[in-house]
Design a protein around this motif. Structure first.
Motif, PDB file in Angstrom:
ATOM      1  N   ASP A  67      42.309  36.533  14.924  1.00  9.13           N
ATOM      2  CA  ASP A  67      43.028  37.069  13.771  1.00  9.13           C
ATOM      3  C   ASP A  67      44.523  36.827  13.901  1.00  9.13           C
ATOM      4  O   ASP A  67      45.092  36.942  15.003  1.00  9.13           O
ATOM      5  CB  ASP A  67      42.814  38.590  13.659  1.00  9.13           C
ATOM      6  N   ARG A  68      45.165  36.512  12.781  1.00 11.59           N
ATOM      7  CA  ARG A  68      46.624  36.528  12.680  1.00 11.59           C
ATOM      8  C   ARG A  68      46.962  37.413  11.488  1.00 11.59           C
ATOM      9  O   ARG A  68      46.658  37.083  10.339  1.00 11.59           O
ATOM     10  CB  ARG A  68      47.193  35.123  12.486  1.00 11.59           C
ATOM     11  N   ALA A  69      47.580  38.541  11.770  1.00 11.33           N
ATOM     12  CA  ALA A  69      47.823  39.517  10.710  1.00 11.33           C
ATOM     13  C   ALA A  69      48.994  39.127   9.823  1.00 11.33           C
ATOM     14  O   ALA A  69      48.975  39.366   8.608  1.00 11.33           O
ATOM     15  CB  ALA A  69      48.074  40.895  11.333  1.00 11.33           C
ATOM     16  N   ASP A  70      50.010  38.534  10.398  1.00  4.47           N
ATOM     17  CA  ASP A  70      51.220  38.215   9.637  1.00  4.47           C
ATOM     18  C   ASP A  70      51.859  36.970  10.252  1.00  4.47           C
ATOM     19  O   ASP A  70      53.004  37.006  10.704  1.00  4.47           O
ATOM     20  CB  ASP A  70      52.188  39.396   9.664  1.00  4.47           C
ATOM     21  N   GLN A  71      51.115  35.873  10.257  1.00 10.92           N
ATOM     22  CA  GLN A  71      51.583  34.636  10.865  1.00 10.92           C
ATOM     23  C   GLN A  71      52.847  34.126  10.173  1.00 10.92           C
ATOM     24  O   GLN A  71      52.918  34.035   8.946  1.00 10.92           O
ATOM     25  CB  GLN A  71      50.471  33.581  10.788  1.00 10.92           C
ATOM     26  N   VAL A  72      53.856  33.765  10.971  1.00  9.56           N
ATOM     27  CA  VAL A  72      55.171  33.450  10.431  1.00  9.56           C
ATOM     28  C   VAL A  72      55.203  32.117   9.695  1.00  9.56           C
ATOM     29  O   VAL A  72      56.012  31.932   8.769  1.00  9.56           O
ATOM     30  CB  VAL A  72      56.224  33.478  11.560  1.00  9.56           C
ATOM     31  N   GLY A 107      50.762  30.235   6.599  1.00 10.56           N
ATOM     32  CA  GLY A 107      51.234  31.474   7.195  1.00 10.56           C
ATOM     33  C   GLY A 107      50.706  32.695   6.460  1.00 10.56           C
ATOM     34  O   GLY A 107      50.074  32.601   5.410  1.00 10.56           O
ATOM     35  N   GLY A 108      50.977  33.862   7.029  1.00  4.85           N
ATOM     36  CA  GLY A 108      50.434  35.099   6.470  1.00  4.85           C
ATOM     37  C   GLY A 108      49.188  35.526   7.217  1.00  4.85           C
ATOM     38  O   GLY A 108      49.028  35.270   8.408  1.00  4.85           O
ATOM     39  N   ARG A 109      48.265  36.193   6.513  1.00  4.54           N
ATOM     40  CA  ARG A 109      47.054  36.710   7.140  1.00  4.54           C
ATOM     41  C   ARG A 109      45.974  35.642   7.174  1.00  4.54           C
ATOM     42  O   ARG A 109      45.725  34.949   6.181  1.00  4.54           O
ATOM     43  CB  ARG A 109      46.561  37.940   6.378  1.00  4.54           C
ATOM     44  N   SER A 110      45.317  35.499   8.340  1.00  2.00           N
ATOM     45  CA  SER A 110      44.205  34.558   8.465  1.00  2.00           C
ATOM     46  C   SER A 110      43.247  35.052   9.539  1.00  2.00           C
ATOM     47  O   SER A 110      43.614  35.813  10.436  1.00  2.00           O
ATOM     48  CB  SER A 110      44.702  33.152   8.810  1.00  2.00           C
ATOM     49  N   SER A 128      56.132  31.934  16.646  1.00  2.00           N
ATOM     50  CA  SER A 128      55.143  32.994  16.879  1.00  2.00           C
ATOM     51  C   SER A 128      55.455  33.627  18.232  1.00  2.00           C
ATOM     52  O   SER A 128      54.882  33.269  19.272  1.00  2.00           O
ATOM     53  CB  SER A 128      53.727  32.411  16.857  1.00  2.00           C
TER      54      SER A 128
END
Length: 306
Positions: A67-72, A107-110, A128
């Protein structure tokens, strides 16, 4: 200095003009035979970095989730082998990635869910910070490399936010070097490798003025040969490096070291070469970047007709 019949002899010259006054050594990370930085019942994950990019190498089973909650910013996902399968989801939708393939994730959620287990690579910029802190060689970049140009992302892709997936099995073509894909942050040359040791009389020593090369060994083992130029300050000279390291591993090759990598194993030797941000010289070659229509070049190159 490239080897016989190497298509890179046709590349456009660099624009840097930088004169180095100090150098950084190469950095190496072995991904198996060492303790992973993250581990769970379903995944073992190793992290290594250079100045601009992070390599996350994972051996994962079905059911593992990344998970990436708030990937830059945008990142890349590479499946180097047949048989593995992923589901990559963002709020705007999801895509299945299977076999040898590369995906670019905005970027963002993924969320990445492993459907069929195998090896995968996630490639991030060092923006990151949480992942940069995990890297086994993080201390090597406490001081930045004075010869790496400041990082700047390339333009956003055409068509808005979505997961973009490309096959790693596109057939070779005469006049095209490798199998190259670029995103807005990262460029990947998805090679097939070669069976058996590389002949010592046909290597391809070359250098880059102001960007790193990330040579990710997927199979076999390699000797990474590096030589740094002499400058007037002899206290900053660096001895030649001939680092032998088995796959899976990564060599972070700094500019402007002359370098070439020599496969040594009797079986398959295979590298994935990665650059962050994308390379201008590769991008200027017509037909070399297979997804060029999706990812524009920077405006200064577009305005000159490149």
């Amino acid at each position: 200095m490239y080897g016989r019949d190497d298509l890179r002899t046709t590349l456009a010259p660099a624009r840097s003009g930088r004169v180095p006054t100090a150098f950084k050594k190469a950095s190496y990370a072995l991904f198996t035979g060492t303790e992973p930085q993250d581990a769970s019942a379903l995944s073992r994950d190793w992290y290594a970095r250079g100045q601009t990019m992070i390599v996350a190498y994972s051996e994962a089973e079905a059911g593992a989730v990344f998970d990436r909650a708030d990937q830059v910013d945008e990142y890349a996902v590479v499946l180097p082998d047949e048989g593995a399968e992923l589901l990559i989801e963002i709020p705007e939708g999801g895509e299945t990635v299977s076999g040898r393939a590369i995906a670019f994730v905005p970027g963002g959620r993924s969320r990445i869910t492993v459907v069929k287990g195998g090896r995968l690579l996630r490639l991030f910029t060092t923006r990151s910070a949480d992942l940069a802190a995990k890297c086994s060689n993080a201390a090597a970049y406490a001081e930045p490399d004075p010869n790496v140009a400041p990082y700047a992302a390339w333009p956003d892709p055409v068509g808005g936010r979505k997961v973009r997936v490309y096959s790693g099995n596109v057939a070779p073509q005469e006049g095209r070097f490798g199998r190259i894909y670029r995103g807005s942050t990262i460029m990947v040359n998805f090679g097939d490798g070669r069976v058996g040791p590389r002949s010592p009389d046909n290597l391809s020593p070359h250098h880059h003025d102001d960007f790193e090369q990330y040579s990710i060994a997927l199979d076999g083992d390699y000797v990474h040969h590096l030589r740094w130029p002499w400058i007037s300050d002899s206290t900053r000279w660096i001895d030649d490096d001939h680092e032998r390291i088995a796959a899976p591993s990564v060599a972070v090759i700094p500019p402007p070291a002359i370098h070439t990598s020599q496969g040594m194993a009797p079986g398959l030797n295979r590298l994935l070469d990665v650059f962050c941000p994308p390379r201008r010289d590769f991008s200027l070659k017509p037909g070399w970047v297979l997804n060029a229509d999706d990812y524009p070049m920077p405006a200064d190159d577009q305005e000159t007709g490149a």
